[in-house]
Enzyme design. Structure first.
Site, PDB file in Angstrom:
ATOM      1  CG  ASP A   7      -1.882   1.171   1.222  1.00  0.00           C
ATOM      2  OD1 ASP A   7      -2.326   1.579   0.126  1.00  0.00           O
ATOM      3  OD2 ASP A   7      -2.178   1.694   2.309  1.00  0.00           O
ATOM      4  CD  GLU A  67      -6.571  -0.450  -2.819  1.00  0.00           C
ATOM      5  OE1 GLU A  67      -6.816   0.726  -3.154  1.00  0.00           O
ATOM      6  OE2 GLU A  67      -6.984  -0.958  -1.776  1.00  0.00           O
ATOM      7  CG  ASP A 140      -0.929   3.487   5.558  1.00  0.00           C
ATOM      8  OD1 ASP A 140      -1.700   3.845   4.651  1.00  0.00           O
ATOM      9  OD2 ASP A 140      -0.437   4.278   6.385  1.00  0.00           O
TER      10      ASP A 140
END
Length: 165
Positions: A7, A67, A140
């Site tokens: 992340d 992501e 996170d």
């Protein structure tokens, strides 16, 4: 298979190393790569890159997952996050590690069954799914766990089926 979920962020880059084999999951390591807000931007990116490279080497990572980029109202923040994401991709490329990218909706869906789940819902569910004794309080980190788990559910079964044919 050992998956590194990332992340990326400039202040905090969350990471999670997930071992996955035959429907068995084990978190090998997780945490944050923190940067000093008073350092110049290039040094902050280097710290993220070096931290990810160290993890890649230590755990012999097979695959990385992130992501996909999302829209941000603050273009400066989006650009800085893009830089952090770029060094994560570079770390993977320099170690010949394939990278999978998933939308936030896909990640939420794979963890909670709801593509509109909140960060808190993802955080709590990933703790249950991975049978963690305590759930990390920092989003996170749990987001990195969630993207690694999503990869194990989406891409790895395809990979394993290909090996068995």
């Amino acid at each position: 298979m050992i998956i590194l979920g990332v992340d990326p962020g400039i202040q905090h880059t969350g990471y999670a190393v997930l071992f996955f084999q035959s429907e068995q999951f084990e978190i090998l390591k997780f945490g944050l790569i923190d940067t000093d807000k008073f350092d110049i931007f290039a040094l902050r990116l280097k710290k993220i890159y070096d931290g990810l490279c160290e993890i890649i080497k230590q755990y012999k990572i097979d695959s990385m997952s992130l992501e996909e980029i999302f829209y941000s109202r603050n273009i400066k923040v989006a650009l800085k996050m893009g830089h952090a994401r770029g060094v994560a991709l570079l770390a993977a490329a320099n170690h010949q590690i394939p990278v999978a990218e998933y939308s936030a909706r896909e990640v939420k869906m794979s963890v909670t069954g709801n593509g509109n789940a909140s960060k808190y819902q993802v955080q709590q569910m990933i703790g249950r799914v991975l049978q963690l004794p305590t759930v990390p309080a920092i989003f996170d980190v749990t987001d990195a766990m969630a993207v690694a788990y999503c990869h194990s559910r989406r891409a790895i079964p395809i990979y394993e089926r290909a090996l068995n044919t």
